[in-house]
Design a protein around this motif. Structure first.
Motif, PDB file in Angstrom:
ATOM      1  N   HIS A  43       0.902  -1.187  -0.058  1.00 15.13           N
ATOM      2  CA  HIS A  43       0.100  -0.048  -0.030  1.00 15.13           C
ATOM      3  C   HIS A  43       0.884   1.224  -0.157  1.00 15.13           C
ATOM      4  O   HIS A  43       1.963   1.211   0.777  1.00 15.13           O
ATOM      5  N   TYR A  44       0.538   2.197  -0.869  1.00 14.58           N
ATOM      6  CA  TYR A  44       1.158   3.719  -0.894  1.00 14.58           C
ATOM      7  C   TYR A  44       0.280   4.629  -0.012  1.00 14.58           C
ATOM      8  O   TYR A  44      -0.879   4.650  -0.304  1.00 14.58           O
ATOM      9  N   ASP A  45       0.953   5.310   1.032  1.00 17.13           N
ATOM     10  CA  ASP A  45       0.196   6.193   1.547  1.00 17.13           C
ATOM     11  C   ASP A  45       0.667   7.623   1.250  1.00 17.13           C
ATOM     12  O   ASP A  45       1.680   7.937   1.447  1.00 17.13           O
ATOM     13  N   ALA A  46      -0.226   8.295   0.807  1.00 17.51           N
ATOM     14  CA  ALA A  46      -0.020   9.479   0.178  1.00 17.51           C
ATOM     15  C   ALA A  46       0.588  10.612   1.104  1.00 17.51           C
ATOM     16  O   ALA A  46       1.374  11.379   0.994  1.00 17.51           O
ATOM     17  N   ALA A  47       0.054  10.659   2.191  1.00 14.50           N
ATOM     18  CA  ALA A  47       0.381  11.541   3.345  1.00 14.50           C
ATOM     19  C   ALA A  47       1.804  11.442   3.770  1.00 14.50           C
ATOM     20  O   ALA A  47       2.614  12.501   4.108  1.00 14.50           O
ATOM     21  N   SER A  48       1.923  10.405   4.231  1.00 18.55           N
ATOM     22  CA  SER A  48       3.430  10.026   4.531  1.00 18.55           C
ATOM     23  C   SER A  48       4.629   9.579   3.626  1.00 18.55           C
ATOM     24  O   SER A  48       5.654   9.570   3.663  1.00 18.55           O
ATOM     25  N   ARG A  49       3.846   9.491   2.284  1.00 16.90           N
ATOM     26  CA  ARG A  49       4.742   9.130   1.034  1.00 16.90           C
ATOM     27  C   ARG A  49       5.573   7.827   1.462  1.00 16.90           C
ATOM     28  O   ARG A  49       6.698   7.931   1.169  1.00 16.90           O
ATOM     29  N   THR A  50       4.909   6.934   1.838  1.00 12.83           N
ATOM     30  CA  THR A  50       5.573   5.454   2.336  1.00 12.83           C
ATOM     31  C   THR A  50       4.732   4.527   1.822  1.00 12.83           C
ATOM     32  O   THR A  50       3.665   4.376   1.257  1.00 12.83           O
ATOM     33  N   LEU A  51       5.780   3.227   1.449  1.00 15.20           N
ATOM     34  CA  LEU A  51       5.145   1.902   0.940  1.00 15.20           C
ATOM     35  C   LEU A  51       5.048   1.080   2.156  1.00 15.20           C
ATOM     36  O   LEU A  51       6.048   1.321   3.068  1.00 15.20           O
ATOM     37  N   SER A  52       3.807   0.546   2.518  1.00 17.36           N
ATOM     38  CA  SER A  52       3.754  -0.022   3.779  1.00 17.36           C
ATOM     39  C   SER A  52       2.795  -1.261   3.376  1.00 17.36           C
ATOM     40  O   SER A  52       2.533  -1.656   2.201  1.00 17.36           O
ATOM     41  N   LEU A  53       2.377  -2.249   4.315  1.00 19.43           N
ATOM     42  CA  LEU A  53       1.466  -3.419   4.278  1.00 19.43           C
ATOM     43  C   LEU A  53       0.471  -3.269   5.014  1.00 19.43           C
ATOM     44  O   LEU A  53       0.229  -2.818   6.033  1.00 19.43           O
ATOM     45  N   LYS A  54      -0.660  -3.774   4.335  1.00 16.94           N
ATOM     46  CA  LYS A  54      -2.064  -4.080   4.917  1.00 16.94           C
ATOM     47  C   LYS A  54      -2.359  -5.409   5.039  1.00 16.94           C
ATOM     48  O   LYS A  54      -2.011  -6.270   4.390  1.00 16.94           O
ATOM     49  N   ASN A  55      -3.289  -5.844   6.063  1.00 15.54           N
ATOM     50  CA  ASN A  55      -4.031  -7.082   6.269  1.00 15.54           C
ATOM     51  C   ASN A  55      -2.960  -7.968   6.381  1.00 15.54           C
ATOM     52  O   ASN A  55      -2.883  -9.315   5.644  1.00 15.54           O
ATOM     53  N   VAL A  56      -1.618  -7.816   7.152  1.00 15.14           N
ATOM     54  CA  VAL A  56      -0.572  -8.989   7.413  1.00 15.14           C
ATOM     55  C   VAL A  56      -1.109  -9.944   8.112  1.00 15.14           C
ATOM     56  O   VAL A  56      -1.813  -9.803   9.144  1.00 15.14           O
ATOM     57  N   ASP A  57      -0.999 -11.315   7.672  1.00 14.06           N
ATOM     58  CA  ASP A  57      -1.416 -12.470   8.057  1.00 14.06           C
ATOM     59  C   ASP A  57      -0.472 -13.723   7.876  1.00 14.06           C
ATOM     60  O   ASP A  57       0.355 -13.384   6.917  1.00 14.06           O
TER      61      ASP A  57
ATOM     62  N   GLN B  31       5.294  -1.904  11.728  1.00 16.64           N
ATOM     63  CA  GLN B  31       6.603  -1.346  11.486  1.00 16.64           C
ATOM     64  C   GLN B  31       7.175  -1.660  10.050  1.00 16.64           C
ATOM     65  O   GLN B  31       8.488  -1.178   9.868  1.00 16.64           O
ATOM     66  N   PHE B  32       6.400  -2.258   9.286  1.00 13.26           N
ATOM     67  CA  PHE B  32       7.006  -2.501   7.879  1.00 13.26           C
ATOM     68  C   PHE B  32       6.563  -1.470   6.933  1.00 13.26           C
ATOM     69  O   PHE B  32       5.757  -1.335   6.096  1.00 13.26           O
ATOM     70  N   VAL B  33       7.455  -0.434   7.042  1.00 11.66           N
ATOM     71  CA  VAL B  33       7.231   0.731   6.181  1.00 11.66           C
ATOM     72  C   VAL B  33       8.541   1.380   5.615  1.00 11.66           C
ATOM     73  O   VAL B  33       9.555   1.364   6.287  1.00 11.66           O
ATOM     74  N   PHE B  34       8.332   1.561   4.169  1.00 15.04           N
ATOM     75  CA  PHE B  34       9.340   2.266   3.500  1.00 15.04           C
ATOM     76  C   PHE B  34       9.298   3.568   2.911  1.00 15.04           C
ATOM     77  O   PHE B  34       8.225   3.686   2.257  1.00 15.04           O
ATOM     78  N   SER B  35       9.922   4.516   2.980  1.00 13.58           N
ATOM     79  CA  SER B  35       9.692   5.782   2.507  1.00 13.58           C
ATOM     80  C   SER B  35      10.291   5.789   1.097  1.00 13.58           C
ATOM     81  O   SER B  35      11.296   5.330   0.558  1.00 13.58           O
ATOM     82  N   VAL B  36       9.658   6.507   0.390  1.00 13.89           N
ATOM     83  CA  VAL B  36       9.732   6.809  -1.208  1.00 13.89           C
ATOM     84  C   VAL B  36       9.664   8.382  -1.334  1.00 13.89           C
ATOM     85  O   VAL B  36       9.438   8.934  -2.541  1.00 13.89           O
TER      86      VAL B  36
END
Length: 477
Positions: A367-381, A409-414
Motif C-alpha cells: 500500500h502507498y500512503d500519500a500523506a507520509s509518502r511511504t510504502l507499507s503493508l495492509k492485512n498482514v497475516d 513497522q513494515f514501512v519504507f519511504s519513497v
C-alpha cells in the motif's frame, strides 16, 4: 537450525527425591520445550514485469493555444498591398480606371469575423462624344472598400479564409464636365467596382493563405512534446510523451486577436534506463475540429524499493528483536528477514528462534500512503501453510501480536524519489521560449496515488502527477 535442548538441562536436579514434585512442577510451568517449524514456502510469482509498469500509459492532452494579432495581420496586409493595385481599360465603354491604396488598411474584430476597410484612390478616364465633340476627360475620387473574413484550417493544415465584400462607401464622387455639361459616370464606376469586388476578395484570401502557415509550428510543437525529459538522474528516469492525434477548436476573433486552441492528445510514460531515442517527425496526423480541447496531462511517477533493499531495511528493523507471548511464557527472537512477491501480495520470510525455531511466512498487501509518502503493508497475516503448522505446534503465536507488529513497522519511504521527480517536472514546465514563436510552459497541480505493483525485482509505487502543459504559438506571420 538450532537443535532442541533437552528440558533436563534447564535445572540441576537434587539427589533428594523429596524435590522431585517441585522439579516436575517447574518443568511443566517455567521451561517450555522449543519446537521446530518448517512450513512450505509460498510460491514466488508475479503478475507484472518492470517493463509492464514502464508501459503503463496515461491519456493526456497537451494544450497548444495559437494566437495571431489582428494588428500584426493588418501590418502584414499593409506591407503586401502597396501602390497601384488594380488597372482596367474597357475600350468598349471607353473607360479606363486605375486604383491605388490611399491610406493604411484598418481592421477590427466583431462577431467572430474580421472586418477591415481598404481606403482607395481611383483615377478614371471616360471617352465622350457630346455635340459632335469627341475627347476624354479624367477624374479622381476616393472610396473605402469593406470586407469581412472568416478563418479556418483544413484537415491537411492549410489555412482557409473566406472573404466577402461588405460594400463600399464614397468618400468623394467622380465628376466629369464637358462644355458645362455633366457626364454621369458614377453608375459606370459603381458597376465596375461591384464587378471586381469578388476579385478583390479572392486576392485577399490568396494573400492570407500564402502568408499564414500553421503546420510547421505544429510539427515543431509535436516534436517538442515527444522529446524525452529526465525526471531523475540518480534513478535514470525519463518522461516520454507519445502523441497520437491532434484536435483543434474553430478560430475565434476577439479582443484584438485571432485565436484557436490545438490539443495534441497522446500517452505519457515514465521509463527507466538510458535516454530513449526518438526520431523527429516530419509529418503529423490530419486535424480534427472539436468544440472544446480537454486540458490536463497525467504522468506516472515511479517510486521503487528493490526487494534486496527492502530486506535489508526490514532486517535492521526486526532482526534481534524479541517478542513475548502469554505473559512471557513463550518467547521468540527474529533472526532473519527475506522478502519476495506472490502475485499481488508481498511474502515475508522470517527466521525465528526461542520457543519455536525455524521459519514462518507472512503475507500482506502493499500500500502507498500519500500523506507520509511511504510504502507499507495492509492485512498482514500468516501464510496458510504456516498457519496450519502453527495450529499444531505453536497456536499461541497465532493469537499474539507478532503479525500486527510486523504490519505496523513494515514501512519504507519513497518520499525522496517523489520529491526529486516533482522537482524535475516543475523545472521542465518552467515557462520558456524554445523557438521563434513557440513557448513551452505548464504547471503541476497534484499527485494522486495509483497502485503498488510487485515485479520480480522490486516493490513499485505508481503515483499519478496531474497538471497542465501549454505550448504557446504566436507570430505566425
Amino acid at each position: 537450525m538450532l537443535q532442541k535442548q533437552p528440558f533436563v538441562t534447564c535445572f540441576r536436579l537434587s539427589k533428594s527425591l523429596l524435590f522431585l514434585p517441585v522439579v516436575c512442577f517447574l518443568v511443566l510451568t517455567g521451561c517450555q520445550p522449543s519446537t521446530t517449524t518448517q512450513p512450505k514456502a509460498p510460491t514466488e510469482s508475479y503478475k507484472h514485469t518492470n517493463m509492464d509498469i514502464q508501459s503503463e500509459k496515461h491519456r493526456s492532452t497537451v494544450h497548444v493555444p495559437i494566437e495571431l494579432s489582428i494588428a500584426e495581420l493588418t501590418r502584414h496586409l499593409n506591407t503586401q498591398v502597396q501602390g497601384l493595385i488594380y488597372e482596367d481599360n474597357d475600350r468598349q465603354e471607353g473607360f479606363k480606371i486605375k486604383v491605388w491604396k490611399r491610406a493604411l488598411i484598418v481592421a477590427e474584430a466583431r462577431d467572430s469575423l474580421l472586418y477591415y476597410t481598404v481606403p482607395l484612390k481611383i483615377w478614371g478616364e471616360k471617352s465622350y462624344q457630346v455635340l459632335g465633340i469627341t475627347g476624354a476627360q479624367a477624374t479622381e475620387f476616393q472610396i473605402n472598400l469593406k470586407f469581412m473574413t472568416r478563418f479556418g484550417v483544413d484537415p491537411d493544415w492549410k489555412v482557409r479564409s473566406q472573404t466577402v465584400s461588405a460594400g463600399f462607401d464614397w468618400v468623394t464622387k467622380p465628376s466629369i464636365k464637358v462644355a458645362n455639361i455633366e457626364i454621369p459616370i458614377t453608375g459606370i464606376i459603381s458597376r465596375k467596382i461591384s464587378e471586381n469586388l469578388e476579385t478583390f476578395s479572392k486576392a485577399i484570401d490568396k494573400n492570407i493563405q500564402e502568408s499564414i502557415e500553421v503546420k510547421p509550428y505544429v510539427v515543431q510543437a509535436w516534436n517538442l512534446i515527444r522529446e524525452p525529459r529526465q525526471l531523475s538522474e540518480e534513478y535514470r528516469t525519463w518522461l516520454v510523451v507519445t502523441p497520437t492525434d491532434i484536435l483543434m477548436t474553430p478560430f475565434q476573433v476577439d479582443k484584438g486577436k485571432i485565436s484557436t486552441s490545438i490539443g495534441i492528445r497522446g500517452f505519457t510514460q515514465t521509463l527507466t534506463g538510458e535516454k530513449p531515442t526518438i526520431k523527429p517527425a516530419t509529418e503529423i496526423p490530419n486535424l480534427m475540429i472539436v468544440k472544446d480541447i480537454p486540458k490536463g496531462f497525467q504522468i506516472g511517477l515511479i517510486g521503487v524499493v528493490p526487494y534486496e533493499e527492502a530486506s535489508k531495511l526490514a532486517a535492521t528493523q526486526f532482526v534481534g528483536k524479541r517478542f513475548d507471548f502469554k505473559e512471557g511464557k513463550y518467547k521468540i527472537e527474529v533472526t532473519s528477514v527475506d522478502i519476495y512477491g506472490q502475485n499481488d501480495k508481498l511474502i515475508i520470510k522470517s527466521g525465528v528462534k526461542g520457543s519455536i525455531n525455524g521459519v514462518i511466512y507472512l503475507k500482506g498487501i502493499p500500500h502507498y500512503d500519500a500523506a507520509s509518502r511511504t510504502l507499507s503493508l495492509k492485512n498482514v497475516d500468516y501464510d496458510l501453510d504456516t498457519k496450519n503448522v502453527l495450529l499444531k505446534t505453536a497456536n499461541w503465536l497465532l493469537q499474539g501480536k507478532f503479525a500486527k507488529q510486523i504490519e505496523q513497522q513494515f514501512v519504507f519511504s519513497v518520499g525522496d524519489q517523489v520529491d526529486e521527480a516533482q522537482k524535475a517536472i516543475r523545472q521542465q514546465l518552467t515557462n520558456r521560449k524554445v523557438a521563434k514563436g513557440v513557448a513551452f510552459g505548464g504547471r503541476l497541480d497534484r499527485l494522486d496515488p495509483d497502485q503498488v505493483y510487485l515485479t520480480p525485482t522490486s516493490l513499485v509505487a505508481l503515483i499519478v502527477a496531474k497538471g497542465q502543459i501549454d505550448v504557446k504559438i504566436d507570430g505566425l506571420l
